[in-house]
Structure formats: structure tokens, C-alpha cells
Scaffold this motif. Structure first.
Motif, PDB file in Angstrom:
ATOM      1  N   ALA A 192      47.549 -17.943   3.980  1.00  0.00           N
ATOM      2  CA  ALA A 192      48.964 -17.579   3.830  1.00  0.00           C
ATOM      3  C   ALA A 192      49.563 -18.091   2.521  1.00  0.00           C
ATOM      4  N   ALA A 193      49.046 -19.214   2.011  1.00  0.00           N
ATOM      5  CA  ALA A 193      49.541 -19.792   0.754  1.00  0.00           C
ATOM      6  C   ALA A 193      48.684 -19.373  -0.444  1.00  0.00           C
ATOM      7  N   PHE A 194      47.794 -18.406  -0.239  1.00  0.00           N
ATOM      8  CA  PHE A 194      46.873 -17.899  -1.255  1.00  0.00           C
ATOM      9  C   PHE A 194      45.810 -18.921  -1.646  1.00  0.00           C
ATOM     10  N   MET A 195      45.570 -19.892  -0.799  1.00  0.00           N
ATOM     11  CA  MET A 195      44.469 -20.824  -1.028  1.00  0.00           C
ATOM     12  C   MET A 195      43.172 -20.066  -0.726  1.00  0.00           C
ATOM     13  N   VAL A 196      42.162 -20.301  -1.556  1.00  0.00           N
ATOM     14  CA  VAL A 196      40.893 -19.575  -1.454  1.00  0.00           C
ATOM     15  C   VAL A 196      39.756 -20.589  -1.436  1.00  0.00           C
ATOM     16  N   TYR A 197      38.708 -20.288  -0.657  1.00  0.00           N
ATOM     17  CA  TYR A 197      37.515 -21.137  -0.623  1.00  0.00           C
ATOM     18  C   TYR A 197      36.351 -20.399  -1.263  1.00  0.00           C
ATOM     19  N   VAL A 198      35.568 -21.145  -2.057  1.00  0.00           N
ATOM     20  CA  VAL A 198      34.417 -20.601  -2.773  1.00  0.00           C
ATOM     21  C   VAL A 198      33.247 -21.564  -2.598  1.00  0.00           C
ATOM     22  N   ALA A 199      32.082 -21.012  -2.256  1.00  0.00           N
ATOM     23  CA  ALA A 199      30.867 -21.823  -2.112  1.00  0.00           C
ATOM     24  C   ALA A 199      29.949 -21.599  -3.308  1.00  0.00           C
ATOM     25  N   THR A 200      29.151 -22.633  -3.612  1.00  0.00           N
ATOM     26  CA  THR A 200      28.206 -22.516  -4.715  1.00  0.00           C
ATOM     27  C   THR A 200      27.048 -23.496  -4.532  1.00  0.00           C
ATOM     28  N   ASN A 201      26.031 -23.292  -5.313  1.00  0.00           N
ATOM     29  CA  ASN A 201      24.878 -24.186  -5.343  1.00  0.00           C
ATOM     30  C   ASN A 201      25.332 -25.533  -5.925  1.00  0.00           C
ATOM     31  N   PRO A 202      25.029 -26.639  -5.247  1.00  0.00           N
ATOM     32  CA  PRO A 202      25.475 -27.945  -5.753  1.00  0.00           C
ATOM     33  C   PRO A 202      24.874 -28.326  -7.106  1.00  0.00           C
ATOM     34  N   LEU A 203      23.796 -27.649  -7.503  1.00  0.00           N
ATOM     35  CA  LEU A 203      23.167 -27.951  -8.791  1.00  0.00           C
ATOM     36  C   LEU A 203      23.633 -27.029  -9.918  1.00  0.00           C
TER      37      LEU A 203
END
Length: 148
Positions: free
Chosen positions: A40-51
């Protein structure tokens, strides 16, 4: 409010977006990511390789930009903000089924998850009457820091 409604539609329609971080010498670094839908606040989650390089870049400077482009509408949304690493229960709660082949939910150590906290949103969508300034091409801008 109309700008935010259009922005959300475009973000959902785009599916993928470009994540821009700052490299070692301050140069912009761009790559495609598959984010979770904005909240609702336009917060977005993104995943990635830790390396990956982006993890080191975000640790050094958390300022990031997400660019969503909807080719069918010739429209875009730019989300500017800060990335914060997410762990524990919050990380488990924000996993996308489409990530499973790359980032198994049962192996949270196999990926790094970032919460992108937006400060500004920019939108251009002529089909929605949001063409921006005709002389300067400045997009419609919403300062999200000022919103409740």
C-alpha cells in the motif's frame, strides 16, 4: 491519488523491472529483477544472490532506483528509495513463488532479500493522461516521504 493508481497498475503489468544501484566508482549499475508486488505504501521486495555485485553495492550505498516499463502502454514508473536487507520472519513472509527455482523458500540462506522503501515515484503514461510536462518532459512526481 490518480497518479498512484496508474503507477500501481503499471508496476503490476510490467512484472519485471530494472534495479539500479551505484557501483564502486559511483557509476549506475542496472539489471533486471523480478520484484514482489508493491504494498500500500509502494514498498517493494527484491531477492538476489548473496554473492552478487548488487549486494556489495547496496551495503556500500543503499540508494536504489527501480524502473518499471509497460511496453503495451508505452508507460513507465520510476521508484526511488533505499534498500534495507530483510531477515527472519519478514524474509519468510515475503517470498515469491516464481523465485522458487532460484531462491528456494526452504533455504533462506540461499538468497538475500531487500525491502525497497520508496521516497519518490515518477510516472509517465500518455494513455492515462499523465504525459508530464510537454516542454521539459518532467514526469508526474509524487513525494512518498510526505505521505502518511
Amino acid at each position: 491519488e490518480r497518479v498512484l493508481l496508474v503507477a500501481r497498475e503499471l508496476m503490476l503489468g510490467a512484472r519485471f523491472c530494472t534495479l539500479v544501484t551505484l557501483g564502486d566508482l559511483g557509476e549506475p549499475q542496472a539489471r533486471i529483477v523480478d520484484p514482489l508486488e508493491p504494498d500500500a505504501a509502494f514498498m517493494v521486495y527484491v531477492a538476489t544472490n548473496p554473492l552478487s555485485r548488487k549486494v556489495a553495492q547496496i551495503r556500500k550505498d543503499p540508494r536504489v532506483t527501480l524502473l518499471y516499463f509497460d511496453a503495451a502502454r508505452s508507460a513507465y514508473v520510476t521508484l526511488i528509495g533505499r534498500a534495507t536487507e530483510v531477515t527472519g520472519a519478514e524474509k519468510r513472509a515475503h517470498h515469491k513463488k516464481d523465485w522458487e527455482a532460484f531462491f528456494p523458500a526452504g533455504k533462506p540462506e540461499s538468497y538475500t532479500l531487500y525491502r525497497i522503501i520508496p521516497s519518490r515515484l515518477e510516472v509517465v503514461s500518455a494513455k492515462d493522461g499523465l504525459s508530464g510536462d510537454p516542454a521539459t518532459w518532467r514526469p508526474e512526481i509524487v513525494d512518498l516521504k510526505q505521505r502518511p
